[in-house]
Scaffold this motif. Structure first.
Motif, mmCIF file in Angstrom:
data_model
loop_
_atom_site.group_PDB
_atom_site.id
_atom_site.type_symbol
_atom_site.label_atom_id
_atom_site.label_comp_id
_atom_site.label_asym_id
_atom_site.label_seq_id
_atom_site.Cartn_x
_atom_site.Cartn_y
_atom_site.Cartn_z
ATOM 1 N N PRO A 1 63.354 61.200 19.237
ATOM 2 C CA PRO A 1 63.435 62.569 19.773
ATOM 3 C C PRO A 1 62.386 62.838 20.843
ATOM 4 O O PRO A 1 61.257 62.349 20.786
ATOM 5 N N ILE A 2 62.801 63.636 21.811
ATOM 6 C CA ILE A 2 61.952 64.031 22.938
ATOM 7 C C ILE A 2 61.816 65.551 22.926
ATOM 8 O O ILE A 2 62.812 66.287 22.869
ATOM 9 N N LEU A 3 60.579 66.032 22.953
ATOM 10 C CA LEU A 3 60.297 67.460 23.028
ATOM 11 C C LEU A 3 60.106 67.846 24.493
ATOM 12 O O LEU A 3 59.175 67.390 25.168
ATOM 13 N N LEU A 4 61.006 68.681 25.009
ATOM 14 C CA LEU A 4 60.921 69.117 26.400
ATOM 15 C C LEU A 4 59.863 70.200 26.551
ATOM 16 O O LEU A 4 59.327 70.728 25.571
ATOM 17 N N ARG A 5 59.573 70.549 27.783
ATOM 18 C CA ARG A 5 58.580 71.581 28.055
ATOM 19 C C ARG A 5 59.028 72.948 27.560
ATOM 20 O O ARG A 5 58.194 73.817 27.288
ATOM 21 N N CYS A 6 60.320 73.146 27.435
ATOM 22 C CA CYS A 6 60.842 74.414 26.929
ATOM 23 C C CYS A 6 60.935 74.431 25.410
ATOM 24 O O CYS A 6 61.526 75.357 24.843
ATOM 25 N N LYS A 7 60.391 73.380 24.729
ATOM 26 C CA LYS A 7 60.302 73.279 23.266
ATOM 27 C C LYS A 7 61.631 72.938 22.597
ATOM 28 O O LYS A 7 61.751 73.068 21.373
ATOM 29 N N HIS A 8 62.629 72.497 23.350
ATOM 30 C CA HIS A 8 63.867 72.000 22.757
ATOM 31 C C HIS A 8 63.780 70.486 22.602
ATOM 32 O O HIS A 8 63.145 69.807 23.421
ATOM 33 N N ILE A 9 64.426 69.975 21.567
ATOM 34 C CA ILE A 9 64.315 68.552 21.209
ATOM 35 C C ILE A 9 65.704 67.911 21.298
ATOM 36 O O ILE A 9 66.696 68.474 20.804
#
Length: 427
Positions: free
Chosen positions: A376-384
């Motif tokens: 999983p990758i956590l984006l800057r907008c906090k969505h994974i």
């Protein structure tokens, strides 16, 4: 001397619409476009059908706009003698004086209003005449083009016959290149479902095609520009174009062979490997763009450096071409270096790896693939999202798949989908 001639023409306006309305309705519903007029005068027929030109039954500039005597109704012509004309003029003058005396301006000249009306009418007539002449000029140009069109087509046929082999070879290699690009993009999109046998077969076909083309033209000047050598002799213009087109297409085909090998190497790519595959494909493409920018330079250098035009002229044209080429090459070098720097970076600019607590808080479900999170990758907008899913997403987008927030910064175009630039590098 009283002579009066009256000619009356009775028409039925309710049975036949006005010509302008009929033409407009014909253009709207496609009824007024006949095949015979298109065959005889194709350009004029298209201009009339589109509304740029009006139908001109008389053929002159004064009848383009459609005069006032063309419709139905009653037409009267009266010839008035000199005495009657003088009497009518005096009556009109007396009536004007009486009206002026009864009005608010008793000192007004009756000829002023008549002059103003004549000026307004003259202005409208002048504009209509100018518009009619403009349409007439357009129609004459269209007819001139129609006259030279058959001769131009004849010259094109003769040109194709003179360069028949080169013409068909160019069409063939361009068609193969477009189809190869489509096949490579489909194989890249298959990811782990790619079959090694299919990739090997595609690679062999590409290799055979490239070597076959160069074998057929082994005695020509195709190979020398590949190693930055100018042709031995000054090539004619169309021969120079042919050399550049063939080399440009074959170099792209060779790059597709390298991309097929990368797809075989990253056959079961997941996570970081899939992202690295996209970066490698992007680096190969930008190196290809740089090499293609340098490829035509030897051919055009030899073409412009022609002493038959004079030393000063040939030196000037050669210097200008190299100056223009230098600016293009500098841009391609900068793009290639940027792609190399992106390949050397192990991190990515749109987020970071998510922790197990963050994944559990979101439900451990990827919104893109609707499956359990994998790397999983956590984006800057906090969505994974899964790394595979979001890496493929950011190859063509810059925003979050859910909230559409701008996540990925503007950088080079990614060629991670396996595509190849289809524009020809002629200069």
């Amino acid at each position: 001397m009283d002579a009066q001639v009256q000619q009356q023409q009775q028409a039925a306006p309710q049975q036949q619409p006005p010509p302008a309305a009929a033409a407009a309705a014909g253009r709207r519903y496609g009824v007024h476009f006949s095949a015979s007029s298109f065959i005889q005068a194709p350009l004029s027929a298209l201009l009339e059908y589109s509304g740029i030109l009006r139908a001109d039954p008389g053929g002159g500039p004064h009848q383009v706009g459609g005069g006032g005597g063309g419709g139905g109704g009653e037409v009267s012509i009266r010839i008035v003698g000199s005495g009657e004309a003088a009497g009518a003029a005096s009556e009109r003058g007396e009536e004007g004086v009486v009206e002026d005396e009864a009005g608010a301006a008793p000192q007004a000249n009756p000829s002023t209003s008549a002059a103003a009306a004549a000026t307004a009418g003259g202005g409208e007539a002048g504009r209509e005449s100018s518009s009619s002449y403009q349409r007439y000029d357009i129609q004459q140009v269209a007819r001139w083009v129609e006259q030279i069109l058959p001769f131009s087509l004849l010259l094109l046929v003769v040109f194709i016959r003179q360069h028949l082999q080169g013409f068909f070879v160019t069409i063939w290699i361009a068609a193969v290149m477009f189809k190869s690009n489509d096949i490579l993009r489909k194989q890249t999109a298959l990811k782990g479902e790619r079959k090694m046998s299919v990739l090997v077969g595609i690679t062999i076909l590409f290799v055979v095609h490239v070597f076959g083309v160069y074998w057929c033209y082994k005695n020509g000047d195709l190979v020398r520009p590949l190693v930055a050598l100018a042709p031995k002799e000054i090539p004619p213009f169309w021969h120079a174009i042919f050399i550049i087109l063939v080399n440009d297409t074959m170099v792209r085909q060779t790059a597709m062979i390298i991309k097929c090998m990368l797809l075989m190497y990253y056959k079961n790519s997941k996570g970081r490997s899939y992202r690295r595959q996209g970066q490698m494909l992007t680096v190969v493409e930008y190196f290809l763009l740089l090499y293609r920018a340098l490829l035509p330079a030897p051919v055009w250098y030899r073409f412009f450096l022609n002493k038959e035009y004079g030393s000063l002229f040939s030196s000037l044209t050669t210097g200008l071409y190299l100056t223009f080429k230098l600016t293009s090459v500098v841009e391609k070098v900068q793009s290639f270096l940027t792609a190399l720097r992106a390949l050397s970076h192990k991190d990515f600019h749109y987020g970071s790896y998510a922790t197990s607590e963050q994944v559990s808080a979101t439900g451990d479900m990827c919104a893109i693939c609707q499956e359990k999170m994998h790397t999983p990758i956590l984006l800057r907008c906090k969505h994974i999202f899964c790394e595979d899913c979001v890496s493929e997403w950011f190859e063509r987008e810059r925003t979050c798949p859910l909230c559409r927030a701008l996540v990925k910064p503007a950088d080079l175009r990614s060629f991670g989908d396996g595509s190849t630039s289809l524009f020809f590098q002629l200069f």
